[in-house]
Design a protein around this motif. Sequence first.
Motif, PDB file in Angstrom:
ATOM      1  N   ASN A  86       0.869  -1.174   0.000  1.00  0.00           N
ATOM      2  CA  ASN A  86       0.000   0.000   0.000  1.00  0.00           C
ATOM      3  C   ASN A  86       0.904   1.222   0.000  1.00  0.00           C
ATOM      4  N   LYS A 129       0.112   4.269  -0.281  1.00  0.00           N
ATOM      5  CA  LYS A 129      -0.532   5.453   0.318  1.00  0.00           C
ATOM      6  C   LYS A 129      -0.318   6.685  -0.578  1.00  0.00           C
ATOM      7  N   GLU A 183      -6.905   4.692   8.000  1.00  0.00           N
ATOM      8  CA  GLU A 183      -6.700   6.119   7.716  1.00  0.00           C
ATOM      9  C   GLU A 183      -7.945   6.729   7.085  1.00  0.00           C
ATOM     10  N   GLU A 185      -5.412  -5.025  10.596  1.00  0.00           N
ATOM     11  CA  GLU A 185      -4.404  -3.989  10.804  1.00  0.00           C
ATOM     12  C   GLU A 185      -4.675  -3.294  12.137  1.00  0.00           C
ATOM     13  N   ALA A 228      -0.394  -0.315  15.363  1.00  0.00           N
ATOM     14  CA  ALA A 228       0.821  -0.866  14.750  1.00  0.00           C
ATOM     15  C   ALA A 228       1.098  -0.271  13.369  1.00  0.00           C
ATOM     16  N   ILE A 229       0.182   0.567  12.866  1.00  0.00           N
ATOM     17  CA  ILE A 229       0.349   1.097  11.504  1.00  0.00           C
ATOM     18  C   ILE A 229       1.290   2.291  11.506  1.00  0.00           C
ATOM     19  N   GLY A 230       2.405   2.120  10.811  1.00  0.00           N
ATOM     20  CA  GLY A 230       3.361   3.218  10.653  1.00  0.00           C
ATOM     21  C   GLY A 230       4.046   3.635  11.950  1.00  0.00           C
ATOM     22  N   GLY A 278       0.712  -3.820   9.647  1.00  0.00           N
ATOM     23  CA  GLY A 278       1.103  -3.007  10.804  1.00  0.00           C
ATOM     24  C   GLY A 278       2.583  -3.197  11.048  1.00  0.00           C
ATOM     25  N   SER A 279       3.385  -2.310  10.410  1.00  0.00           N
ATOM     26  CA  SER A 279       4.842  -2.358  10.553  1.00  0.00           C
ATOM     27  C   SER A 279       5.428  -3.730  10.208  1.00  0.00           C
ATOM     28  N   MET A 280       4.847  -4.399   9.218  1.00  0.00           N
ATOM     29  CA  MET A 280       5.476  -5.643   8.751  1.00  0.00           C
ATOM     30  C   MET A 280       6.725  -5.254   7.958  1.00  0.00           C
ATOM     31  N   LEU A 306      -0.300  -6.856   4.330  1.00  0.00           N
ATOM     32  CA  LEU A 306      -0.582  -5.570   3.687  1.00  0.00           C
ATOM     33  C   LEU A 306       0.464  -4.622   4.261  1.00  0.00           C
ATOM     34  N   ILE A 307       1.309  -4.115   3.375  1.00  0.00           N
ATOM     35  CA  ILE A 307       2.519  -3.453   3.836  1.00  0.00           C
ATOM     36  C   ILE A 307       2.547  -1.995   3.384  1.00  0.00           C
ATOM     37  N   GLY A 344       4.965   1.200   4.862  1.00  0.00           N
ATOM     38  CA  GLY A 344       6.320   1.749   4.773  1.00  0.00           C
ATOM     39  C   GLY A 344       7.310   0.878   4.011  1.00  0.00           C
TER      40      GLY A 344
HETATM   41  C1  PEP Z   1      -0.836   0.103   6.188  1.00  0.00           C
HETATM   42  O1  PEP Z   1      -1.122   1.282   6.336  1.00  0.00           O
HETATM   43  O2  PEP Z   1      -1.579  -0.625   5.510  1.00  0.00           O
HETATM   44  C2  PEP Z   1       0.351  -0.397   6.886  1.00  0.00           C
HETATM   45  C3  PEP Z   1       0.348  -1.625   7.288  1.00  0.00           C
HETATM   46  O3  PEP Z   1       1.399   0.487   7.073  1.00  0.00           O
HETATM   47  P1  PEP Z   1       2.840   0.161   7.738  1.00  0.00           P
HETATM   48  O4  PEP Z   1       3.326  -1.113   7.122  1.00  0.00           O
HETATM   49  O5  PEP Z   1       3.671   1.336   7.379  1.00  0.00           O
HETATM   50  O6  PEP Z   1       2.599   0.011   9.196  1.00  0.00           O
END
Ligand code: PEP
Length: 256
Positions: free
Chosen positions: A10, A12, A98, A168, A172-174, A213-215, A233-234, A236
């Motif tokens: 993703n 973004k 988001e 997600e 843990a996201i970003g 989530g920060s994978m 789902l990735i 960053g």
């Molecule tokens: C996302 O927003 O879908 C996500 C998982 O972001 P991040 O990997 O940066 O945490």
Amino acid sequence: MSRKILIAGNWKMNKTASEAGELARAIVAQIATLSAIDVLMCPPFTSIPKVSEIVGTSNVRLGAQNVSDKVSGAYTGEVSAAMLRDLYVSYVIIGHSERRSYYGETDAFINKKLLTCLDSNLIPILCVGETLEEREAGKVEEVIRTQLVGGLAGVPADKAETIVIAYEPVWAIGTGKTATPEQAQEVHAFIRKTISEILGTEPASKIRILYGGSMKPANADELLAKPDIDGGLIGGAALKADDFLALVKSGVKAQA
Ligand code: PEP
């Protein structure tokens, strides 16, 4: 396990069309013929034509980060499912946290978009997840059940198994904080059980549930080794070709 792993990026609101082209080229060059798992890139709308050209007939799939709930007409600023299909988009991220938090998307609105995707033969990736406050209040299951029941209302039986869910956790996201593999597996198993109550056991056994989530390459192997985690789902780490390709490698390893 018969479910095929899906590694989805993703992007973004990052990358101009020319930057997106560079990233897509670097990824596609390495995995154009990979068939062991599914790999997906979701650039912003403005980069979709460029990335579509680069993906071409390779095995890499193209996704969007949003879609209108309307079919066509006077809806300024919206992008329809047919417009995405025309550019060879096959997946759409729906209900990302988001969009829920910054743009006020509700479960009912997200459900309309999900049904629009299914109607147009686009595969929806329905995102669900709790905030830190909700987790600390012991409300993880309640929040996720509500998001699933609302988001999956009215799904036609013949399309149910194509849907993808992404768990997600918002905290843990970003943030660099990842759910532990045990925490993630616990919620993924709950999601599968809840899907079987909503859609039936057969679709629930086939639907892929991604973790997000920060994978990153350092934690992907452990997460993907869990029985109910069917991919990632990735955010960053999808913006750097080397990191994303390392995650694809982890996916291939987990599938074997
Ligand atoms: C996302 O927003 O879908 C996500 C998982 O972001 P991040 O990997 O940066 O945490």
